[in-house]
Design a protein around this motif. Structure first.
Motif, short mmCIF file in Angstrom:
data_model
loop_
_atom_site.label_atom_id
_atom_site.label_comp_id
_atom_site.label_asym_id
_atom_site.label_seq_id
_atom_site.Cartn_x
_atom_site.Cartn_y
_atom_site.Cartn_z
N TRP A 164 0.85 -1.19 0.00
CA TRP A 164 0.00 0.00 0.00
C TRP A 164 0.88 1.24 0.00
CZ3 TRP A 164 -5.23 -0.28 -0.39
CH2 TRP A 164 -5.80 -1.53 -0.21
N ILE A 165 0.54 2.22 -0.82
CA ILE A 165 1.25 3.49 -0.83
C ILE A 165 0.24 4.62 -0.67
CG2 ILE A 165 3.16 2.67 -2.25
CD1 ILE A 165 1.82 4.18 -4.62
N CYS A 166 0.72 5.75 -0.23
CA CYS A 166 -0.15 6.91 -0.05
C CYS A 166 -0.48 7.53 -1.41
CB CYS A 166 0.53 7.93 0.85
SG CYS A 166 -0.42 9.45 1.05
N GLY A 167 0.51 7.67 -2.24
CA GLY A 167 0.27 8.24 -3.57
C GLY A 167 0.35 9.75 -3.61
N GLY A 168 0.59 10.37 -2.46
CA GLY A 168 0.74 11.82 -2.43
C GLY A 168 2.08 12.23 -3.02
N PRO A 169 2.27 13.53 -3.29
CA PRO A 169 3.50 13.98 -3.94
C PRO A 169 4.76 13.78 -3.10
CG PRO A 169 2.17 15.85 -3.21
CD PRO A 169 1.35 14.62 -3.01
N SER A 201 0.24 -3.12 5.14
CA SER A 201 -1.19 -3.12 5.47
C SER A 201 -1.80 -1.74 5.24
CB SER A 201 -1.36 -3.52 6.93
OG SER A 201 -2.67 -3.29 7.36
N LYS A 202 -3.04 -1.74 4.81
CA LYS A 202 -3.75 -0.47 4.62
C LYS A 202 -4.00 0.22 5.95
CE LYS A 202 -7.86 1.39 2.38
NZ LYS A 202 -9.08 1.10 1.64
N THR A 203 -3.97 -0.54 7.04
CA THR A 203 -4.22 0.01 8.36
C THR A 203 -2.95 0.40 9.11
OG1 THR A 203 -4.27 -2.20 9.33
CG2 THR A 203 -6.38 -1.26 8.60
#
Length: 86
Positions: free
Chosen positions: A39-44, A52-54
């Motif tokens: 899982w990644i945040c994807g923000g800049p 884990s997403k949690t």
């Protein structure tokens, strides 16, 4: 009180210490290879991938966490989260 502290210290010293070896399957990379999804945040400013997403490392994420493969994480330059890696 001194006997209690001494007994606790003695018990702690007698416990085996776990070590992580190169082939240990408990490392983040090994577990990621087994599941294949991170899982990644994807923000800049995001630079870490998470198991884990949690994971609390994603708490400050300004975007919705995205699923991504471990290989893709490495291609994009993401590194393992220190919280998940424990």
């Amino acid at each position: 009180m001194k006997k209690l502290i001494f007994t606790i210290a003695l018990l702690m010293l007698s416990m085996p210490v776990a070590t992580i070896e190169a082939g240990d399957s408990s490392s983040v990379e090994e577990q990621a290879k087994e599941s294949g999804t991170m899982w990644i945040c994807g923000g800049p400013k995001s630079t870490k991938y998470h198991k884990s997403k949690t994971c609390r490392g994603l708490n400050r994420c300004s975007k919705t966490p995205k699923k991504i493969s471990l290989k893709e994480c490495w291609k994009k330059g993401y590194t393992a989260c220190r919280i998940c890696a424990r």
